[in-house]
Write a protein that holds these residues in place. Structure first.
Motif, PDB file in Angstrom:
ATOM      1  N   ASN A 257      42.396  23.391  46.206  1.00 23.96           N
ATOM      2  CA  ASN A 257      43.724  23.937  46.498  1.00 23.96           C
ATOM      3  C   ASN A 257      44.838  22.958  46.104  1.00 23.96           C
ATOM      4  OD1 ASN A 257      42.699  26.364  47.465  1.00 23.96           O
ATOM      5  ND2 ASN A 257      42.531  25.581  49.557  1.00 23.96           N
ATOM      6  N   THR A 258      44.593  21.682  46.336  1.00 22.55           N
ATOM      7  CA  THR A 258      45.583  20.664  45.981  1.00 22.55           C
ATOM      8  C   THR A 258      45.781  20.611  44.469  1.00 22.55           C
ATOM      9  OG1 THR A 258      44.994  19.343  47.918  1.00 22.55           O
ATOM     10  CG2 THR A 258      46.132  18.197  46.138  1.00 22.55           C
ATOM     11  N   VAL A 259      44.680  20.630  43.736  1.00 20.01           N
ATOM     12  CA  VAL A 259      44.766  20.575  42.274  1.00 20.01           C
ATOM     13  C   VAL A 259      45.446  21.830  41.737  1.00 20.01           C
ATOM     14  CG1 VAL A 259      43.393  20.546  40.136  1.00 20.01           C
ATOM     15  CG2 VAL A 259      42.840  18.966  41.996  1.00 20.01           C
ATOM     16  N   LYS A 260      45.084  22.995  42.286  1.00 16.13           N
ATOM     17  CA  LYS A 260      45.714  24.251  41.841  1.00 16.13           C
ATOM     18  C   LYS A 260      47.222  24.217  42.105  1.00 16.13           C
ATOM     19  CE  LYS A 260      44.402  27.781  40.813  1.00 16.13           C
ATOM     20  NZ  LYS A 260      44.688  28.353  39.526  1.00 16.13           N
ATOM     21  N   GLU A 261      47.608  23.648  43.237  1.00 19.34           N
ATOM     22  CA  GLU A 261      49.027  23.560  43.585  1.00 19.34           C
ATOM     23  C   GLU A 261      49.755  22.550  42.695  1.00 19.34           C
ATOM     24  OE1 GLU A 261      51.146  21.727  47.402  1.00 19.34           O
ATOM     25  OE2 GLU A 261      50.004  23.545  47.886  1.00 19.34           O
ATOM     26  N   ARG A 262      49.091  21.434  42.454  1.00 16.01           N
ATOM     27  CA  ARG A 262      49.688  20.346  41.650  1.00 16.01           C
ATOM     28  C   ARG A 262      49.795  20.716  40.179  1.00 16.01           C
ATOM     29  NH1 ARG A 262      51.981  16.289  39.848  1.00 16.01           N
ATOM     30  NH2 ARG A 262      51.358  14.128  40.068  1.00 16.01           N
ATOM     31  N   TYR A 263      48.867  21.528  39.693  1.00 17.56           N
ATOM     32  CA  TYR A 263      48.822  21.916  38.277  1.00 17.56           C
ATOM     33  C   TYR A 263      48.792  23.448  38.164  1.00 17.56           C
ATOM     34  CZ  TYR A 263      47.477  17.034  37.987  1.00 17.56           C
ATOM     35  OH  TYR A 263      47.449  15.670  38.122  1.00 17.56           O
ATOM     36  N   PRO A 264      49.888  24.095  38.537  1.00 18.67           N
ATOM     37  CA  PRO A 264      49.901  25.563  38.585  1.00 18.67           C
ATOM     38  C   PRO A 264      49.748  26.238  37.221  1.00 18.67           C
ATOM     39  CG  PRO A 264      52.121  24.701  38.928  1.00 18.67           C
ATOM     40  CD  PRO A 264      51.177  23.525  38.909  1.00 18.67           C
ATOM     41  N   ASN A 265      50.054  25.524  36.156  1.00 18.84           N
ATOM     42  CA  ASN A 265      49.963  26.117  34.817  1.00 18.84           C
ATOM     43  C   ASN A 265      48.589  25.955  34.186  1.00 18.84           C
ATOM     44  OD1 ASN A 265      52.649  26.935  34.968  1.00 18.84           O
ATOM     45  ND2 ASN A 265      53.380  24.975  34.169  1.00 18.84           N
ATOM     46  N   MET A 266      47.708  25.227  34.831  1.00 19.33           N
ATOM     47  CA  MET A 266      46.359  25.040  34.283  1.00 19.33           C
ATOM     48  C   MET A 266      45.473  26.210  34.678  1.00 19.33           C
ATOM     49  SD  MET A 266      45.031  21.104  34.612  1.00 19.33           S
ATOM     50  CE  MET A 266      43.603  21.177  33.570  1.00 19.33           C
ATOM     51  N   GLU A 267      44.714  26.686  33.718  1.00 18.19           N
ATOM     52  CA  GLU A 267      43.737  27.745  34.000  1.00 18.19           C
ATOM     53  C   GLU A 267      42.601  27.168  34.834  1.00 18.19           C
ATOM     54  OE1 GLU A 267      43.847  31.007  33.104  1.00 18.19           O
ATOM     55  OE2 GLU A 267      45.865  30.659  32.313  1.00 18.19           O
ATOM     56  N   GLU A 268      42.004  27.982  35.681  1.00 17.44           N
ATOM     57  CA  GLU A 268      40.902  27.516  36.526  1.00 17.44           C
ATOM     58  C   GLU A 268      39.748  26.967  35.688  1.00 17.44           C
ATOM     59  OE1 GLU A 268      39.699  30.388  39.462  1.00 17.44           O
ATOM     60  OE2 GLU A 268      41.647  30.320  40.457  1.00 17.44           O
ATOM     61  N   ASP A 269      39.422  27.650  34.596  1.00 18.10           N
ATOM     62  CA  ASP A 269      38.341  27.177  33.721  1.00 18.10           C
ATOM     63  C   ASP A 269      38.638  25.792  33.174  1.00 18.10           C
ATOM     64  OD1 ASP A 269      36.900  29.474  34.121  1.00 18.10           O
ATOM     65  OD2 ASP A 269      37.444  30.398  32.195  1.00 18.10           O
ATOM     66  N   ASP A 270      39.898  25.532  32.842  1.00 19.91           N
ATOM     67  CA  ASP A 270      40.278  24.220  32.316  1.00 19.91           C
ATOM     68  C   ASP A 270      40.160  23.139  33.387  1.00 19.91           C
ATOM     69  OD1 ASP A 270      40.792  25.294  29.789  1.00 19.91           O
ATOM     70  OD2 ASP A 270      42.902  25.693  30.274  1.00 19.91           O
TER      71      ASP A 270
END
Length: 128
Positions: A103-116
């Motif tokens: 969740n932290t990474v998704k929040e910190r890098y909102p433009n990154m695709e999950e696969d990436d």
């Protein structure tokens, strides 16, 4: 590029998960033995129930044997719980850490695709 502190956290979580799984595998024989004892005690109780009048001189004798078997079940169940509880707690704690990290990474890098994100963690872990 994901900050190395997150990647290091992912690596640590992976290593700790592997350690916990090794402990589970190490304890597997003990756990199987305890489970087998529980199954055998249950079968013995079922057998005791058949022709109880023929096997015991009095209801009190039957009651004593049944309580012994039930006590054995309680002891074996406690042993099983004692072996599993710390491992379950550790795995649950690691799962929560993993969820928090994700969740932290998704929040910190909102433009990154999950696969990436997954690929970056996989590459980091593979190269360590």
């Amino acid at each position: 590029m994901i900050d190395s502190k997150y990647l290091e956290s992912g690596l640590r979580i992976k290593k700790e998960s592997e350690k916990a799984l090794l402990l589970i595998n190490k304890e597997e024989k003990k756990l199987k033995d305890i489970n087998e004892k529980l199954v055998n005690i249950t079968k013995e109780l079922e057998e005791m129930g058949k022709d109880i009048e023929k096997k015991y001189n009095s209801p009190e004798d039957a009651k004593i044997d049944i309580f012994k078997k039930l006590n054995d079940i309680e002891v074996q169940s406690a042993r099983l719980n004692k072996a599993l509880e710390p491992l379950n707690k550790k795995m649950e704690s690691l799962r929560k850490e993993e969820d928090h990290l994700w969740n932290t990474v998704k929040e910190r890098y909102p433009n990154m695709e999950e696969d990436d994100i997954v690929k970056e963690f996989q590459n980091y872990i593979k190269n360590k």
